[in-house]
Motif scaffolding. Structure first.
Motif, PDB file in Angstrom:
ATOM      1  N   LYS A 343       1.053  -0.930   0.105  1.00 31.71           N
ATOM      2  CA  LYS A 343      -0.272  -0.369  -0.317  1.00 31.71           C
ATOM      3  C   LYS A 343       0.956   1.189  -0.185  1.00 31.71           C
ATOM      4  O   LYS A 343       1.051   1.728   1.212  1.00 31.71           O
ATOM      5  N   ARG A 371       2.737  -5.318  -3.015  1.00 32.94           N
ATOM      6  CA  ARG A 371       1.683  -5.128  -2.759  1.00 32.94           C
ATOM      7  C   ARG A 371       1.162  -3.990  -3.028  1.00 32.94           C
ATOM      8  O   ARG A 371       1.446  -3.208  -2.587  1.00 32.94           O
ATOM      9  N   ASP A 372       0.041  -3.594  -4.179  1.00 33.42           N
ATOM     10  CA  ASP A 372      -0.731  -2.336  -4.382  1.00 33.42           C
ATOM     11  C   ASP A 372       0.195  -1.107  -4.395  1.00 33.42           C
ATOM     12  O   ASP A 372       0.382  -0.720  -3.357  1.00 33.42           O
ATOM     13  N   ASP A 374       1.446   2.550  -6.716  1.00 38.34           N
ATOM     14  CA  ASP A 374       1.252   2.616  -7.506  1.00 38.34           C
ATOM     15  C   ASP A 374       2.125   4.407  -7.296  1.00 38.34           C
ATOM     16  O   ASP A 374       1.972   5.150  -6.813  1.00 38.34           O
ATOM     17  N   GLY A 397      -1.481  -7.852  -6.972  1.00 39.13           N
ATOM     18  CA  GLY A 397      -2.194  -6.114  -6.307  1.00 39.13           C
ATOM     19  C   GLY A 397      -1.688  -6.022  -7.573  1.00 39.13           C
ATOM     20  O   GLY A 397      -1.049  -5.626  -8.598  1.00 39.13           O
TER      21      GLY A 397
END
Length: 405
Positions: A343, A371-372, A374, A397
């Motif tokens: 995240k 994971r995740d 961005d 993800g």
């Protein structure tokens, strides 16, 4: 599981904060009523007279149990000029409460600073103290500008050092402009830092916010750190560190390392960096080790991280300090394993937003999990990418830029 652990941190810290707030408020009132302060030991508090001896006497009496209460009180509305102070334990009262509501400034005249040819002298050092609470509304100013143009080996040491201490709380103070590191934790256990604000200019050298070495069970939470070096740096022989709800920037980010300089054996594990905002830092989530070292870095977790125009948002550098082609081919390296990035979002100020540069196959980085993630380009950057060398891991993800694992 992550949410449960996070909730437990919040419950523990909130309860501790409430107890400390009540305790510090009561002791502050008692200090005012009974005159239990450094003023009783001859401190002037005009920012001109040297109050070093008064602070030392206040500490010595408190530590030896000769004062009415186990507390040292620095009153508001005063400015205390201080040279190097060594607050030594073990002490009879537990805990000792050090309430700082006034301002404490370091001697800025380089000719008046106490020096030792064999070692760097810190400004405020707490040594072998078990059970210590330092809290208040005051300011600690290292007045480091006079030193920043002088070679670092000639600087005073850290602004505040905890050496071989246990069960320490540092809360609600402001620290600024240290000659070098603002807070150094070494050889200590169970250190809790909460609601502090550390500031120094972006160009000030080696002014780390908090540096941790040879210590365990350290928590840094709900704090703002803006310096000329790492906001938080984790040195060797460290385990169980939590850095949570911290705003970092400017500075060099949160760094695990540098580790293994001179070929030493490294042991760092269980470091959690959660809910951190990086703003215009040179690095974000960083692990850096020197080539030729041995040992391990493992159990590192970066979770819920936001980057705003950060030059190296996610970086592992196993060739830190490498200046010749020969050192990139050494077969010795710190084994970096079990690192989790989850995240994480924001903008990168360089084209390579994720850079995982590990050593030869025998000591490659392993069990790296993402994971995740961005990450997008900051203003002036047209695109971002990932770079991996000798990395074994898995990505799940949303992953932007595309994973190189």
């Amino acid at each position: 599981m992550a949410r449960l652990f996070d909730l437990s941190i919040l419950i523990t810290s909130n309860l501790r904060d409430r107890v400390l707030s009540v305790l510090v408020a009561l002791l502050g009132l008692l200090g005012l009523c009974y005159g239990e302060s450094v003023m009783e030991y001859g401190a002037v508090g005009d920012g001109i007279a040297d109050d070093t001896s008064a602070f030392q006497k206040a500490w010595d009496d408190t530590c030896k149990g000769r004062s009415n209460m186990g507390s040292v009180y620095v009153p508001a509305g005063k400015t205390f000029l201080l040279n190097s102070l060594h607050f030594t334990g073990p002490c009879n009262p537990k805990p000792i409460i050090f309430i700082i509501d006034g301002d404490m400034i370091a001697e800025s005249d380089t000719k008046k600073w106490q020096k030792d040819e064999n070692e760097i002298i810190p400004w405020l050092i707490f040594d072998h103290v078990e059970g210590l609470v330092i809290a208040g509304r005051g300011l600690l100013d290292g007045q480091g500008k006079a030193w920043w143009d002088i070679h670092c080996r000639d600087h005073p040491g850290p602004m505040m050092t905890f050496s071989n201490c246990g069960n320490v709380t540092l809360k609600s103070l402001r620290l600024r402009n240290s000659a070098q590191t603002h807070v150094l934790i070494m050889g200590s256990q169970n250190v809790y830092i909460n609601d502090i604000k550390i500031t120094s200019p972006e160009a000030s050298p080696n002014t780390d916010g908090v540096h941790i070495t040879s210590s365990s069970a350290v928590s840094i939470t709900h704090s703002d750190i803006a310096t000329g070096d790492d906001c938080v740096s984790v040195g060797d022989q460290v385990n169980n560190v939590n850095v949570t709800f911290v705003n970092c920037g400017p500075g060099h980010g949160v760094s695990i390392g540098s580790l293994g300089r001179g070929g030493t054996e490294v042991a760092v594990e269980n470091i959690r960096v959660w809910h951190v905002n990086f703003t215009r830092t040179t690095n974000g989530a960083r692990i850096k080790t020197w080539p030729g070292a041995t040992g391990h870095v493992r159990g590192i977790e970066f979770f819920d991280i936001h980057f705003s125009s950060v030059q190296n948002p996610i970086i592992i550098d196993q060739f830190y300090g490498c200046t010749t082609p020969k050192c990139t081919h050494t077969r010795k390296a710190v084994h970096i394993e079990k690192v989790r990035y989850m995240k994480m979002s924001g903008t990168s100020a360089t084209k390579v937003a994720v850079k995982l540069e590990c050593s030869e196959k025998s000591v490659s980085c392993s069990n790296i999990f993402m994971r995740d993630i961005d990450l997008s380009p900051a203003n002036g950057i047209d695109s971002v990418s990932s770079l991996c060398n000798f990395v074994q891991g898995l990505a799940q993800g949303i992953i932007r830029p595309s994973s190189c694992l």
